[in-house]
Design an enzyme around this catalytic site. Structure first.
Site, PDB file in Angstrom:
ATOM      1  N   GLY A  89       0.786  -1.227   0.000  1.00 27.83           N
ATOM      2  CA  GLY A  89       0.000   0.000   0.000  1.00 27.83           C
ATOM      3  C   GLY A  89       0.813   1.270   0.000  1.00 27.83           C
ATOM      4  N   ARG A  90       2.087   1.193   0.377  1.00 29.91           N
ATOM      5  CA  ARG A  90       2.949   2.386   0.308  1.00 29.91           C
ATOM      6  C   ARG A  90       4.377   1.996  -0.064  1.00 29.91           C
ATOM      7  NH1 ARG A  90       4.318   4.441   6.444  1.00 29.91           N
ATOM      8  NH2 ARG A  90       4.361   2.413   7.487  1.00 29.91           N
ATOM      9  N   GLY A 123       0.211   6.732   1.191  1.00 29.15           N
ATOM     10  CA  GLY A 123       1.341   6.068   0.560  1.00 29.15           C
ATOM     11  C   GLY A 123       2.691   6.611   0.963  1.00 29.15           C
ATOM     12  N   ARG A 176      14.715  -0.724   1.077  1.00 31.39           N
ATOM     13  CA  ARG A 176      15.329  -1.816   1.845  1.00 31.39           C
ATOM     14  C   ARG A 176      15.883  -2.868   0.894  1.00 31.39           C
ATOM     15  NH1 ARG A 176       9.760  -3.621   2.861  1.00 31.39           N
ATOM     16  NH2 ARG A 176       9.712  -2.447   4.808  1.00 31.39           N
ATOM     17  N   ARG A 183       5.862 -13.233   1.072  1.00 29.15           N
ATOM     18  CA  ARG A 183       5.362 -13.330   2.440  1.00 29.15           C
ATOM     19  C   ARG A 183       4.468 -14.563   2.597  1.00 29.15           C
ATOM     20  NH1 ARG A 183       4.769  -7.258   3.756  1.00 29.15           N
ATOM     21  NH2 ARG A 183       5.662  -6.265   1.941  1.00 29.15           N
ATOM     22  N   ASP A 250       1.422 -11.227   7.089  1.00 30.81           N
ATOM     23  CA  ASP A 250       1.950 -10.469   5.947  1.00 30.81           C
ATOM     24  C   ASP A 250       3.293  -9.835   6.268  1.00 30.81           C
ATOM     25  OD1 ASP A 250       0.028  -8.873   7.617  1.00 30.81           O
ATOM     26  OD2 ASP A 250       0.875  -7.216   6.473  1.00 30.81           O
ATOM     27  N   ASN A 251       3.729  -9.919   7.524  1.00 32.76           N
ATOM     28  CA  ASN A 251       5.042  -9.387   7.917  1.00 32.76           C
ATOM     29  C   ASN A 251       6.075 -10.488   8.147  1.00 32.76           C
ATOM     30  OD1 ASN A 251       4.313  -6.719   7.781  1.00 32.76           O
ATOM     31  ND2 ASN A 251       3.778  -6.544   9.937  1.00 32.76           N
ATOM     32  N   ASP A 260      10.081  -4.790   7.750  1.00 33.16           N
ATOM     33  CA  ASP A 260       8.925  -3.919   7.906  1.00 33.16           C
ATOM     34  C   ASP A 260       8.724  -3.504   9.362  1.00 33.16           C
ATOM     35  OD1 ASP A 260       6.976  -2.344   6.886  1.00 33.16           O
ATOM     36  OD2 ASP A 260       5.485  -3.921   6.655  1.00 33.16           O
TER      37      ASP A 260
END
Length: 454
Positions: A89-90, A123, A176, A183, A250-251, A260
Protein backbone atom coordinates in the site's frame (compact mmCIF):
# COMPACT_ATOMS: atom_id res chain seq x y z
CA UNK A 1 40.17 -5.96 1.23
CA UNK A 2 36.82 -6.83 -0.38
CA UNK A 3 36.66 -5.87 -4.04
CA UNK A 4 33.50 -4.14 -5.33
CA UNK A 5 31.02 -6.59 -6.82
CA UNK A 6 29.71 -6.29 -10.36
CA UNK A 7 26.12 -5.20 -10.81
CA UNK A 8 24.08 -8.29 -11.78
CA UNK A 9 20.43 -7.50 -12.52
CA UNK A 10 18.09 -10.48 -12.37
CA UNK A 11 14.37 -9.56 -12.33
CA UNK A 12 13.06 -13.09 -11.74
CA UNK A 13 9.74 -11.91 -10.33
CA UNK A 14 8.55 -11.46 -13.90
CA UNK A 15 8.54 -15.25 -14.31
CA UNK A 16 5.55 -15.43 -11.97
CA UNK A 17 3.37 -13.23 -14.15
CA UNK A 18 0.86 -10.46 -13.62
CA UNK A 19 -1.29 -12.44 -11.19
CA UNK A 20 1.28 -11.64 -8.48
CA UNK A 21 1.71 -7.87 -8.82
CA UNK A 22 0.49 -4.58 -10.27
CA UNK A 23 2.71 -2.17 -12.18
CA UNK A 24 2.67 1.25 -10.46
CA UNK A 25 4.24 4.69 -10.67
CA UNK A 26 6.44 6.15 -7.96
CA UNK A 27 5.39 9.37 -6.28
CA UNK A 28 7.08 12.59 -7.37
CA UNK A 29 8.69 14.27 -4.38
CA UNK A 30 9.55 17.96 -4.06
CA UNK A 31 12.97 17.19 -2.56
CA UNK A 32 15.52 14.37 -2.38
CA UNK A 33 17.79 14.98 0.58
CA UNK A 34 19.97 11.94 1.47
CA UNK A 35 19.82 11.04 5.16
CA UNK A 36 21.25 7.51 5.12
CA UNK A 37 23.06 5.72 2.30
CA UNK A 38 24.22 2.18 3.00
CA UNK A 39 27.42 2.15 0.99
CA UNK A 40 28.47 -1.12 2.62
CA UNK A 41 25.37 -2.87 1.29
CA UNK A 42 25.64 -1.13 -2.07
CA UNK A 43 29.12 -2.55 -2.61
CA UNK A 44 27.75 -6.06 -2.10
CA UNK A 45 25.23 -5.73 -4.93
CA UNK A 46 27.30 -3.81 -7.46
CA UNK A 47 25.79 -0.38 -6.80
CA UNK A 48 28.78 1.30 -5.15
CA UNK A 49 28.87 3.95 -7.88
CA UNK A 50 25.12 4.41 -8.17
CA UNK A 51 23.27 7.69 -8.59
CA UNK A 52 21.46 7.42 -5.29
CA UNK A 53 18.87 10.17 -5.75
CA UNK A 54 17.99 9.14 -9.29
CA UNK A 55 17.32 5.52 -8.40
CA UNK A 56 16.26 5.64 -4.75
CA UNK A 57 14.24 8.85 -4.56
CA UNK A 58 13.06 9.48 -8.12
CA UNK A 59 13.07 5.72 -8.80
CA UNK A 60 14.42 5.84 -12.30
CA UNK A 61 14.81 2.15 -13.33
CA UNK A 62 18.15 0.46 -12.84
CA UNK A 63 19.75 -0.82 -16.08
CA UNK A 64 18.33 -4.12 -17.39
CA UNK A 65 16.04 -4.41 -14.40
CA UNK A 66 12.33 -3.95 -13.78
CA UNK A 67 11.08 -1.34 -16.25
CA UNK A 68 8.38 -0.24 -13.79
CA UNK A 69 7.89 -0.72 -10.04
CA UNK A 70 5.62 -3.60 -8.99
CA UNK A 71 3.20 -3.45 -6.03
CA UNK A 72 3.04 -7.01 -4.75
CA UNK A 73 -0.29 -8.66 -4.00
CA UNK A 74 -0.91 -10.42 -0.68
CA UNK A 75 -3.39 -10.90 2.13
CA UNK A 76 -2.71 -11.70 5.76
CA UNK A 77 -3.87 -12.25 9.30
CA UNK A 78 -3.51 -9.04 11.30
CA UNK A 79 -3.67 -9.74 15.03
CA UNK A 80 -5.27 -13.10 14.06
CA UNK A 81 -8.01 -11.45 11.96
CA UNK A 82 -7.91 -12.25 8.26
CA UNK A 83 -7.69 -9.19 6.00
CA UNK A 84 -8.18 -9.61 2.24
CA UNK A 85 -7.91 -5.87 1.60
CA UNK A 86 -4.15 -5.41 1.92
CA UNK A 87 -1.10 -5.57 -0.34
CA UNK A 88 1.78 -3.19 -1.02
CA UNK A 89 0.00 0.00 0.00
CA UNK A 90 2.95 2.39 0.31
CA UNK A 91 5.77 0.43 -1.24
CA UNK A 92 6.76 -1.62 -4.24
CA UNK A 93 9.40 -3.95 -5.58
CA UNK A 94 11.85 -1.71 -7.41
CA UNK A 95 14.53 -4.11 -8.62
CA UNK A 96 16.07 -7.57 -8.25
CA UNK A 97 19.76 -8.34 -8.42
CA UNK A 98 22.42 -10.74 -7.18
CA UNK A 99 24.62 -10.07 -4.15
CA UNK A 100 28.25 -11.07 -3.60
CA UNK A 101 27.12 -14.52 -2.41
CA UNK A 102 25.05 -15.07 -5.54
CA UNK A 103 21.70 -14.71 -3.74
CA UNK A 104 18.73 -13.12 -5.46
CA UNK A 105 18.02 -9.88 -3.64
CA UNK A 106 15.08 -7.48 -3.71
CA UNK A 107 15.18 -3.71 -3.50
CA UNK A 108 11.81 -2.74 -2.07
CA UNK A 109 10.46 0.58 -0.89
CA UNK A 110 8.47 2.15 1.90
CA UNK A 111 6.78 5.51 1.47
CA UNK A 112 7.06 5.61 -2.32
CA UNK A 113 3.46 6.60 -3.06
CA UNK A 114 -0.05 5.28 -3.47
CA UNK A 115 -0.83 1.92 -5.06
CA UNK A 116 -4.06 -0.01 -5.70
CA UNK A 117 -3.76 -1.25 -2.10
CA UNK A 118 -3.34 2.09 -0.32
CA UNK A 119 -7.02 2.25 0.70
CA UNK A 120 -7.33 5.53 2.63
CA UNK A 121 -3.59 6.01 3.17
CA UNK A 122 -1.38 8.57 1.46
CA UNK A 123 1.34 6.07 0.56
CA UNK A 124 3.96 8.10 2.42
CA UNK A 125 6.44 7.43 5.23
CA UNK A 126 7.29 9.82 8.03
CA UNK A 127 10.92 10.76 8.43
CA UNK A 128 10.75 9.52 12.01
CA UNK A 129 9.54 6.14 10.78
CA UNK A 130 12.46 5.99 8.38
CA UNK A 131 14.99 6.92 11.05
CA UNK A 132 13.54 4.25 13.35
CA UNK A 133 13.85 1.62 10.62
CA UNK A 134 17.50 2.47 10.02
CA UNK A 135 18.22 2.10 13.72
CA UNK A 136 16.33 -1.20 13.97
CA UNK A 137 17.97 -2.83 10.98
CA UNK A 138 21.47 -1.67 11.87
CA UNK A 139 21.10 -2.91 15.45
CA UNK A 140 19.67 -6.28 14.48
CA UNK A 141 22.32 -6.83 11.83
CA UNK A 142 25.03 -6.04 14.39
CA UNK A 143 23.49 -8.58 16.79
CA UNK A 144 23.45 -11.28 14.15
CA UNK A 145 19.69 -11.40 13.57
CA UNK A 146 18.50 -12.15 10.04
CA UNK A 147 17.04 -8.86 8.86
CA UNK A 148 16.39 -6.70 5.84
CA UNK A 149 18.89 -3.87 5.56
CA UNK A 150 18.02 -0.25 5.11
CA UNK A 151 19.61 0.64 1.77
CA UNK A 152 18.72 4.32 1.44
CA UNK A 153 16.68 6.95 3.26
CA UNK A 154 15.80 10.27 1.62
CA UNK A 155 13.91 13.15 3.15
CA UNK A 156 11.35 14.19 0.55
CA UNK A 157 10.17 17.66 1.54
CA UNK A 158 6.49 17.05 2.26
CA UNK A 159 4.46 17.66 5.41
CA UNK A 160 2.41 14.67 6.55
CA UNK A 161 -0.56 14.43 8.87
CA UNK A 162 -0.60 11.50 11.29
CA UNK A 163 -2.89 10.60 14.16
CA UNK A 164 -0.26 8.87 16.30
CA UNK A 165 2.51 11.50 16.35
CA UNK A 166 2.76 15.31 16.33
CA UNK A 167 1.69 16.66 12.93
CA UNK A 168 2.47 18.00 10.46
CA UNK A 169 5.63 15.92 10.33
CA UNK A 170 8.45 15.51 7.85
CA UNK A 171 8.31 12.92 5.06
CA UNK A 172 10.76 10.35 3.74
CA UNK A 173 11.13 7.45 1.35
CA UNK A 174 13.09 4.35 2.29
CA UNK A 175 14.54 1.51 0.23
CA UNK A 176 15.33 -1.82 1.85
CA UNK A 177 17.54 -4.64 0.61
CA UNK A 178 16.30 -8.12 1.45
CA UNK A 179 16.37 -11.70 0.26
CA UNK A 180 12.78 -11.73 -1.04
CA UNK A 181 9.47 -10.06 -0.28
CA UNK A 182 7.51 -13.29 -0.69
CA UNK A 183 5.36 -13.33 2.44
CA UNK A 184 3.23 -15.96 4.08
CA UNK A 185 0.42 -13.59 3.13
CA UNK A 186 1.38 -13.99 -0.53
CA UNK A 187 0.42 -17.66 -0.32
CA UNK A 188 -2.69 -16.78 1.69
CA UNK A 189 -4.03 -14.57 -1.07
CA UNK A 190 -3.63 -17.33 -3.63
CA UNK A 191 -5.33 -19.82 -1.32
CA UNK A 192 -8.16 -17.37 -0.65
CA UNK A 193 -8.94 -17.25 -4.37
CA UNK A 194 -8.33 -20.98 -4.88
CA UNK A 195 -5.41 -20.34 -7.26
CA UNK A 196 -3.71 -23.70 -6.75
CA UNK A 197 -1.75 -23.47 -9.98
CA UNK A 198 -0.24 -20.17 -8.85
CA UNK A 199 0.55 -21.62 -5.42
CA UNK A 200 2.54 -24.28 -7.25
CA UNK A 201 4.32 -21.63 -9.31
CA UNK A 202 5.23 -19.71 -6.16
CA UNK A 203 6.51 -22.87 -4.44
CA UNK A 204 8.75 -23.55 -7.45
CA UNK A 205 9.92 -19.92 -7.56
CA UNK A 206 10.89 -20.01 -3.89
CA UNK A 207 12.82 -23.25 -4.21
CA UNK A 208 14.69 -22.27 -7.35
CA UNK A 209 15.41 -18.60 -6.74
CA UNK A 210 15.40 -18.21 -2.95
CA UNK A 211 16.67 -21.52 -1.59
CA UNK A 212 18.83 -22.86 -4.43
CA UNK A 213 16.93 -26.12 -4.61
CA UNK A 214 15.28 -27.89 -7.56
CA UNK A 215 12.07 -26.14 -8.57
CA UNK A 216 10.11 -29.38 -8.11
CA UNK A 217 11.20 -29.90 -4.46
CA UNK A 218 7.56 -29.50 -3.45
CA UNK A 219 5.33 -28.03 -0.77
CA UNK A 220 6.48 -30.22 2.12
CA UNK A 221 10.10 -29.31 1.60
CA UNK A 222 9.16 -25.64 1.38
CA UNK A 223 7.38 -25.77 4.74
CA UNK A 224 10.39 -27.52 6.29
CA UNK A 225 12.66 -24.72 5.12
CA UNK A 226 10.32 -21.93 6.21
CA UNK A 227 9.75 -23.53 9.63
CA UNK A 228 13.49 -23.81 10.22
CA UNK A 229 14.27 -20.28 9.06
CA UNK A 230 11.45 -18.59 10.93
CA UNK A 231 12.27 -20.58 14.08
CA UNK A 232 15.80 -19.22 13.79
CA UNK A 233 14.36 -15.72 13.41
CA UNK A 234 12.25 -16.13 16.57
CA UNK A 235 15.34 -17.31 18.44
CA UNK A 236 17.29 -14.32 17.14
CA UNK A 237 14.65 -11.94 18.45
CA UNK A 238 14.81 -13.52 21.90
CA UNK A 239 18.60 -13.50 22.14
CA UNK A 240 18.67 -9.87 21.00
CA UNK A 241 15.91 -8.80 23.41
CA UNK A 242 13.97 -7.47 20.43
CA UNK A 243 10.21 -7.03 20.07
CA UNK A 244 9.02 -6.57 16.49
CA UNK A 245 5.56 -5.50 17.57
CA UNK A 246 3.48 -6.58 14.56
CA UNK A 247 4.11 -10.23 13.68
CA UNK A 248 1.17 -10.52 11.31
CA UNK A 249 1.37 -13.16 8.58
CA UNK A 250 1.95 -10.47 5.95
CA UNK A 251 5.04 -9.39 7.92
CA UNK A 252 6.70 -12.82 7.85
CA UNK A 253 8.56 -13.69 4.67
CA UNK A 254 9.52 -17.19 3.62
CA UNK A 255 13.26 -16.55 3.82
CA UNK A 256 13.02 -15.92 7.56
CA UNK A 257 14.33 -12.36 7.47
CA UNK A 258 12.83 -9.78 9.79
CA UNK A 259 11.48 -6.74 7.96
CA UNK A 260 8.93 -3.92 7.91
CA UNK A 261 9.60 -2.18 11.21
CA UNK A 262 6.87 -0.14 12.85
CA UNK A 263 6.42 0.05 16.64
CA UNK A 264 9.48 -2.08 17.47
CA UNK A 265 11.38 -1.84 20.75
CA UNK A 266 14.18 -3.59 22.59
CA UNK A 267 13.09 -4.77 26.01
CA UNK A 268 15.46 -3.42 28.69
CA UNK A 269 15.09 -6.55 30.82
CA UNK A 270 14.11 -10.17 30.21
CA UNK A 271 10.41 -9.43 30.56
CA UNK A 272 8.22 -11.93 28.65
CA UNK A 273 5.22 -9.58 28.90
CA UNK A 274 6.97 -6.54 27.38
CA UNK A 275 5.08 -5.20 24.37
CA UNK A 276 6.15 -2.76 21.67
CA UNK A 277 2.88 -1.65 20.09
CA UNK A 278 0.58 0.58 22.11
CA UNK A 279 -2.36 -1.04 20.30
CA UNK A 280 -1.36 -4.61 21.29
CA UNK A 281 -3.78 -4.55 24.22
CA UNK A 282 -3.78 -8.34 24.73
CA UNK A 283 -0.01 -8.73 24.48
CA UNK A 284 -0.36 -11.04 21.47
CA UNK A 285 3.07 -10.06 20.18
CA UNK A 286 4.77 -9.53 23.55
CA UNK A 287 8.47 -10.38 23.86
CA UNK A 288 7.91 -13.84 25.30
CA UNK A 289 5.09 -14.73 22.88
CA UNK A 290 6.99 -14.05 19.67
CA UNK A 291 7.94 -17.69 18.99
CA UNK A 292 4.28 -18.68 19.41
CA UNK A 293 3.18 -15.86 17.10
CA UNK A 294 5.61 -16.79 14.36
CA UNK A 295 4.74 -20.48 14.63
CA UNK A 296 1.06 -19.57 14.27
CA UNK A 297 1.86 -17.67 11.09
CA UNK A 298 3.81 -20.63 9.73
CA UNK A 299 0.77 -22.80 10.44
CA UNK A 300 -1.23 -20.53 8.13
CA UNK A 301 1.33 -21.21 5.42
CA UNK A 302 0.89 -24.91 6.07
CA UNK A 303 -2.83 -24.54 5.47
CA UNK A 304 -2.19 -22.87 2.12
CA UNK A 305 0.31 -25.51 1.07
CA UNK A 306 -2.14 -28.28 1.94
CA UNK A 307 -3.95 -27.32 -1.28
CA UNK A 308 -0.99 -28.54 -3.35
CA UNK A 309 0.79 -31.04 -1.07
CA UNK A 310 0.59 -34.75 -1.86
CA UNK A 311 1.39 -35.92 1.68
CA UNK A 312 -0.56 -34.09 4.38
CA UNK A 313 1.03 -36.09 7.19
CA UNK A 314 4.49 -35.05 6.04
CA UNK A 315 3.24 -31.48 5.86
CA UNK A 316 2.08 -31.73 9.47
CA UNK A 317 5.45 -33.17 10.48
CA UNK A 318 7.19 -30.25 8.78
CA UNK A 319 5.10 -27.79 10.76
CA UNK A 320 5.73 -29.76 13.94
CA UNK A 321 9.48 -29.30 13.51
CA UNK A 322 9.21 -25.61 14.44
CA UNK A 323 9.46 -26.08 18.22
CA UNK A 324 12.57 -28.24 18.04
CA UNK A 325 14.17 -25.92 15.50
CA UNK A 326 13.43 -22.92 17.73
CA UNK A 327 14.95 -24.38 20.89
CA UNK A 328 18.05 -25.51 19.04
CA UNK A 329 18.44 -22.08 17.43
CA UNK A 330 17.84 -20.27 20.72
CA UNK A 331 20.59 -22.25 22.44
CA UNK A 332 22.99 -21.43 19.61
CA UNK A 333 22.06 -17.73 19.60
CA UNK A 334 22.45 -17.28 23.36
CA UNK A 335 25.78 -19.10 23.48
CA UNK A 336 27.03 -17.08 20.53
CA UNK A 337 25.98 -13.77 22.11
CA UNK A 338 27.91 -14.80 25.20
CA UNK A 339 30.96 -15.01 22.94
CA UNK A 340 31.47 -18.75 23.28
CA UNK A 341 31.94 -21.27 20.52
CA UNK A 342 29.28 -23.93 20.09
CA UNK A 343 29.85 -27.04 22.19
CA UNK A 344 28.07 -30.36 22.45
CA UNK A 345 24.34 -29.99 21.88
CA UNK A 346 23.31 -30.96 25.42
CA UNK A 347 25.99 -28.73 26.97
CA UNK A 348 24.70 -25.79 24.97
CA UNK A 349 21.10 -26.51 26.00
CA UNK A 350 22.09 -26.57 29.67
CA UNK A 351 24.05 -23.34 29.24
CA UNK A 352 21.17 -21.66 27.42
CA UNK A 353 18.75 -22.56 30.21
CA UNK A 354 21.20 -21.11 32.74
CA UNK A 355 21.52 -17.89 30.72
CA UNK A 356 17.75 -17.48 30.60
CA UNK A 357 17.41 -18.19 34.32
CA UNK A 358 20.05 -15.56 35.08
CA UNK A 359 18.38 -13.01 32.78
CA UNK A 360 14.99 -13.78 34.33
CA UNK A 361 16.22 -12.50 37.72
CA UNK A 362 16.20 -9.06 36.06
CA UNK A 363 19.02 -7.96 38.32
CA UNK A 364 20.61 -6.30 35.27
CA UNK A 365 19.44 -5.49 31.76
CA UNK A 366 19.94 -7.79 28.79
CA UNK A 367 22.58 -5.66 27.06
CA UNK A 368 24.53 -5.16 30.28
CA UNK A 369 24.41 -8.88 31.06
CA UNK A 370 25.89 -9.99 27.75
CA UNK A 371 28.44 -7.18 27.81
CA UNK A 372 29.69 -8.11 31.28
CA UNK A 373 29.67 -11.90 30.78
CA UNK A 374 31.18 -11.77 27.31
CA UNK A 375 33.82 -14.45 26.97
CA UNK A 376 32.43 -16.57 29.80
CA UNK A 377 34.27 -15.17 32.79
CA UNK A 378 32.07 -14.29 35.77
CA UNK A 379 32.24 -10.55 36.46
CA UNK A 380 32.69 -9.23 39.97
CA UNK A 381 30.01 -7.30 41.82
CA UNK A 382 26.80 -7.74 43.76
CA UNK A 383 24.71 -7.55 40.61
CA UNK A 384 25.78 -11.08 39.76
CA UNK A 385 25.40 -12.72 43.14
CA UNK A 386 22.84 -15.39 43.83
CA UNK A 387 21.96 -18.98 42.87
CA UNK A 388 21.07 -18.23 39.24
CA UNK A 389 24.48 -16.74 38.57
CA UNK A 390 26.23 -19.52 40.48
CA UNK A 391 24.45 -21.99 38.22
CA UNK A 392 25.42 -19.99 35.15
CA UNK A 393 29.09 -19.93 36.11
CA UNK A 394 28.93 -23.68 36.69
CA UNK A 395 27.29 -24.26 33.28
CA UNK A 396 29.99 -22.20 31.56
CA UNK A 397 32.72 -24.13 33.33
CA UNK A 398 36.10 -23.60 31.74
CA UNK A 399 34.73 -22.42 28.39
CA UNK A 400 36.16 -19.05 27.38
CA UNK A 401 35.81 -16.73 24.43
CA UNK A 402 37.61 -13.66 23.26
CA UNK A 403 37.23 -10.08 24.47
CA UNK A 404 39.98 -8.63 22.33
CA UNK A 405 38.06 -5.88 20.56
CA UNK A 406 38.37 -2.46 22.20
CA UNK A 407 34.56 -2.33 22.47
CA UNK A 408 34.67 -4.74 25.41
CA UNK A 409 36.74 -2.21 27.37
CA UNK A 410 34.03 0.45 27.10
CA UNK A 411 32.18 1.51 30.23
CA UNK A 412 28.99 -0.09 29.02
CA UNK A 413 27.23 -1.71 26.09
CA UNK A 414 25.78 -0.14 23.00
CA UNK A 415 22.01 -0.36 23.34
CA UNK A 416 18.91 0.87 21.55
CA UNK A 417 16.12 1.54 24.00
CA UNK A 418 13.17 3.80 23.42
CA UNK A 419 14.64 6.73 25.35
CA UNK A 420 17.71 6.70 23.08
CA UNK A 421 15.58 6.49 19.94
CA UNK A 422 13.44 9.42 21.07
CA UNK A 423 16.51 11.51 21.94
CA UNK A 424 17.99 10.88 18.50
CA UNK A 425 14.73 11.91 16.86
CA UNK A 426 14.35 14.98 19.08
CA UNK A 427 17.73 16.28 17.90
CA UNK A 428 16.56 15.93 14.29
CA UNK A 429 13.05 17.30 14.84
CA UNK A 430 14.04 20.26 17.00
CA UNK A 431 17.44 21.30 15.61
CA UNK A 432 17.89 19.28 12.39
CA UNK A 433 20.92 17.83 14.15
CA UNK A 434 21.86 14.51 12.56
CA UNK A 435 25.00 14.12 14.64
CA UNK A 436 23.49 11.81 17.31
CA UNK A 437 21.92 9.62 14.59
CA UNK A 438 25.17 9.28 12.67
CA UNK A 439 27.14 8.66 15.87
CA UNK A 440 24.70 5.93 16.87
CA UNK A 441 24.97 4.13 13.54
CA UNK A 442 28.77 4.24 13.86
CA UNK A 443 28.58 2.90 17.43
CA UNK A 444 26.26 0.08 16.37
CA UNK A 445 28.59 -0.96 13.57
CA UNK A 446 31.54 -0.93 15.94
CA UNK A 447 29.59 -3.22 18.29
CA UNK A 448 28.81 -5.46 15.32
CA UNK A 449 32.51 -5.80 14.59
CA UNK A 450 33.13 -6.76 18.21
CA UNK A 451 30.32 -9.30 18.47
CA UNK A 452 31.34 -10.93 15.19
CA UNK A 453 34.64 -11.96 16.77
CA UNK A 454 34.60 -15.49 18.20
Amino acid sequence: MTLPQPYRPDPRILELGEAFYDAVEAARFPDCKPRFLNERAAAEVGLAETDWAAHFCRFEPLPDNLPQPLALRYHGHQFRNYNPDIGDGRGFLFAQLRDDAGRLMDLGTKGSGRTPYSRFGDGRLTLKGGVREVLATEMLEALGVATSRTFALFETGEQLERNDEPSPTRSAVLTRLSHSHVRIGTFQRLAYFGETENIGKLVAYAHEHLFGEPADSGAVRLLEIVAERTARLAAGYMAAGFVHGVLNSDNINVTGESFDYGPWRFTPEWDPGFTAAYFDHMGLYAFGRQPEAIQWDVAQLGGCLSLVADDHKALGDALGSFAGDFHEALSAALVKRLGLRAGEAEEDRVLARAIIAALATRQVGIDRFFFDWRGGKRPAGDAYSGPAFDALAHAIGSRRGGRDHAYWSDEGPCSMHIEEVEAIWAAIAERDDWGPFEAKVAAIRRMGEATAEA
